[in-house]
Design a protein around this motif. Structure first.
Motif: not given
Length: 197
Positions: A160-181
């Motif tokens: 969620g929004d916490v991923r959009r704050a400056p300096g966060t270690p991870f960006a917002a999640d990206i929708p993904w439907s592939g099979d590779d874990p």
């Protein structure tokens, strides 16, 4: 339910990163990476800094200057390998999983149980090994049980929004439907599995 041995899993991830980094040449260091705005050199400096920071935290050290970004000197590959071996040794000490880790980069007075702190380091080095491999045009693989554990840890990371704050270690999640874990893990943590496309 069996307890997950994050120290052993982390060691696998860190050793995988060593295997990748030891193939890096000087001409690779300026290459882009999937990490926002970091060259491969910048990523390696971050990774080495984190190794020393977590190793210090495993000993109860809370000085925030431990987390100041390192200069890797004239031999960045050697400097990285030394940092990785340092954290492997620190985490291999008796009782690490039962200690309390002060993690200054999470905020003043932030501390976590040892096993949880090591799980943070573990997920970072699953993802950063992938980052390094992508920068080098290589692939990286982990045992299925390792990726299963990494998926569990990744899903605990707030979204969620916490991923959009400056300096966060991870960006917002990206929708993904592939099979590779591994692709699913990096997508959840804000990387495009098809990077650099």
């Amino acid at each position: 339910m069996p307890t997950i041995d994050y120290i052993a899993l982390d060691a696998e991830a860190v050793r995988t990163s060593i295997d990748l980094v030891t193939t890096v040449t000087d001409t690779d260091l300026p290459k882009p990476t999937p990490c926002r705005a970091w060259t491969l050199y910048g990523l390696l400096a971050h990774m080495a800094t984190q190794h020393y920071g977590f190793a210090a935290a495993s000993r109860g050290e809370s000085d925030p200057t431990i987390w100041k970004l390192l200069d890797l000197g004239d031999d960045p590959v050697k400097a990285y390998v030394e940092s990785a071996e340092h954290v492997l040794d620190a985490f291999a000490q008796p009782g690490v999983a039962e200690r309390t880790f002060p993690l200054a980069e999470f905020g003043p007075n932030a501390s976590f149980p040892g096993a949880q702190a090591v799980s943070f380091h573990f997920i970072d080095y699953i993802v950063h090994s992938w980052d390094v491999a992508k920068s080098l045009g290589k692939t990286v693989t982990f045992a299925p049980a390792t990726l299963e554990a990494a998926t569990t840890v990744a899903q605990i990371v707030p979204s969620g929004d916490v991923r959009r704050a400056p300096g966060t270690p991870f960006a917002a999640d990206i929708p993904w439907s592939g099979d590779d874990p591994l692709d699913r893990i990096v997508a959840y943590l804000g990387r495009n599995p098809n990077w650099p496309n």
